[in-house]
Design an enzyme around this catalytic site. Structure first.
Site, PDB file in Angstrom:
ATOM      1  N   GLY A 266       0.816  -1.195   0.000  1.00 39.98           N
ATOM      2  CA  GLY A 266       0.000   0.000   0.000  1.00 39.98           C
ATOM      3  C   GLY A 266       0.856   1.254   0.000  1.00 39.98           C
ATOM      4  O   GLY A 266       2.027   1.234   0.387  1.00 39.98           O
TER       5      GLY A 266
ATOM      6  N   GLY B 223      -0.264  -4.929   0.800  1.00 35.97           N
ATOM      7  CA  GLY B 223      -1.530  -4.690   0.125  1.00 35.97           C
ATOM      8  C   GLY B 223      -1.739  -5.545  -1.103  1.00 35.97           C
ATOM      9  O   GLY B 223      -2.881  -5.891  -1.446  1.00 35.97           O
TER      10      GLY B 223
ATOM     11  N   GLU C 271       5.579  -5.832   7.252  1.00 38.53           N
ATOM     12  CA  GLU C 271       5.082  -4.679   8.005  1.00 38.53           C
ATOM     13  C   GLU C 271       5.780  -4.420   9.334  1.00 38.53           C
ATOM     14  O   GLU C 271       5.895  -3.259   9.764  1.00 38.53           O
ATOM     15  CB  GLU C 271       3.579  -4.828   8.231  1.00 38.53           C
ATOM     16  CG  GLU C 271       2.730  -4.692   6.984  1.00 38.53           C
ATOM     17  CD  GLU C 271       2.650  -5.961   6.153  1.00 38.53           C
ATOM     18  OE1 GLU C 271       2.024  -5.933   5.078  1.00 38.53           O
ATOM     19  OE2 GLU C 271       3.219  -6.994   6.580  1.00 38.53           O
TER      20      GLU C 271
ATOM     21  N   ASP D 291      -1.436  -6.652   7.992  1.00 35.38           N
ATOM     22  CA  ASP D 291      -2.876  -6.431   7.883  1.00 35.38           C
ATOM     23  C   ASP D 291      -3.439  -7.021   6.589  1.00 35.38           C
ATOM     24  O   ASP D 291      -2.987  -8.083   6.166  1.00 35.38           O
ATOM     25  CB  ASP D 291      -3.194  -4.940   8.019  1.00 35.38           C
ATOM     26  CG  ASP D 291      -2.615  -4.098   6.880  1.00 35.38           C
ATOM     27  OD1 ASP D 291      -1.627  -4.516   6.246  1.00 35.38           O
ATOM     28  OD2 ASP D 291      -3.155  -2.999   6.641  1.00 35.38           O
TER      29      ASP D 291
END
Length: 383
Positions: free
Chosen positions: A104, A152, A175, A183
């Protein structure tokens, strides 16, 4: 007519395949199809080819990193195609040869924070709703992964029905290295991987290659890069997606990761970070030493948070997991380590983050528990 694919520059100087140039290329190729842009951005492209709806992530110079306009455009198009009987299945690809999607666009969130802008969690909330939409999508959803797939990009692919990856596939959930957490559904799919491989990935940001991702169940098929265009073409007209994918599948050989499977399971099945590190330190191998060093370099808070996330996520259904992850991100965006990690890795690039706290044994369990409480604005709304 010039049939070469050109590139264009946006205001940030980023080269991308131009929407108009793709139209020229497709017309020259004899398909006569037109590209439609539902989200007023050429960073994600949509096309119907026969029975298939194609989604092309179109930021190759940014490794197809996912931003907010791309998320909203993709969500809208999936809703539209769900109601369109002429679309039998959806195919997602990334422009260029380096990446499917490397994650992301978190630098934008960092810049919003620095500017004092509101709505920091909006991107993540919309992204998580999209992840849930993909997981529940009623039509076959196929990701053709050629290159890097991280963060992402994993959320856009792993929850779909089929994932075909080339020999250039490189998977990771990195991450914890930027003070964040795995996530986009990581709390759901990671603990469901065999041999606690998902916990290893969550804490260490370990990188998996094609054979590893196939053996772990992250990929469903292995397809050589040279065969990817033919596979995409075959998916345009088929009514039997599974048979087509099977016909292109080629055994990628032995998985190096699976050679460590018993060690990974014995280490990462431990219930606490302290015990995981103790078990790692007791293993006399270069792999164990490197893994321990990798984990100790991550944000201590993120390491503890990721372990708690995957342990809780193992017992949750997908939507409950996404609500949990929204709680976590809402709390992270109020803290220090994420913005410090982005600064160190993406902004100043000194790779010397000042984690607070600085060591794994300094993380407070009550502090970690606070990340799982309902945020002030309420839980993520999922149908």
């Amino acid at each position: 007519m010039d049939c070469r694919i050109k590139s264009c520059n946006d205001e940030e100087g980023e080269d991308r395949v131009c929407q108009a140039d793709i139209l020229v290329f497709v017309t020259c190729a004899g398909r006569g199809a037109s590209w439609r842009n539902a989200g007023l951005t050429d960073e994600i492209l949509f096309e119907q080819r026969g029975a298939a709806g194609f989604i092309i992530l179109n930021r190759p110079k940014a490794l197809n990193a996912l931003n907010h306009p791309m998320v909203t455009a993709m969500a809208a198009k999936l809703d539209e195609w769900d109601k369109d009987d002429s679309i039998r299945h959806v195919v997602v690809t990334g422009a260029g040869e380096k990446a499917f999607c490397a994650g992301g666009d978190i630098r934008k969130v960092y810049e919003m924070k620095k500017a004092g802008e509101p709505g920091l969690a909006d991107f993540f909330g919309d992204e998580y709703v999209l992840n849930a939409r993909i997981k529940a999508y009623p039509k076959p959803y196929i990701s053709l992964i050629d290159g890097i797939v991280m963060g992402g990009g994993v959320g856009l692919s792993v929850h779909g029905r089929y994932r075909a990856g080339s020999e250039f596939t490189l998977f990771a959930m990195p991450e914890t290295g930027i003070g964040f957490f795995p996530d986009v559904g990581g709390g759901y799919f990671l603990p469901r991987l065999p041999h606690f491989i998902g916990t290893y990935c969550a804490l260490s940001a370990g990188r998996l290659k094609q054979a590893d991702t196939l053996a772990a169940g992250i990929l469903t098929h292995a397809v050589p890069r040279e065969s990817m265009p033919a596979l995409a073409k075959a998916l345009e007209t088929t009514e039997d997606v599974e048979a087509v994918l099977a016909s292109f599948h080629q055994d990628p050989g032995a998985s190096g990761l699976m050679a460590q499977a018993s060690v990974i399971e014995s280490v990462f099945s431990a219930s606490t970070v302290a015990e995981i590190m103790s078990r790692l330190d007791a293993v006399d191998s270069e792999w164990a030493q490197k893994t321990a060093a990798d984990i100790r370099a991550k944000s201590p808070t993120s390491v503890h948070l990721a372990l708690e996330q995957v342990r809780r996520g193992a017992d949750l259904d997908f939507n409950a997991n996404m609500r949990m992850e929204y709680r976590i991100v809402s709390r992270i965006l109020q803290g220090h380590d994420f913005f410090e990690g982005v600064r160190a890795v993406l902004v100043d690039k000194d790779h010397a983050p000042d984690w607070q706290p600085a060591h794994l044994d300094q993380v407070d369990s009550a502090e970690i528990a606070s990340y799982f409480q309902e945020p002030e604005g309420g839980d993520l709304a999922l149908s």
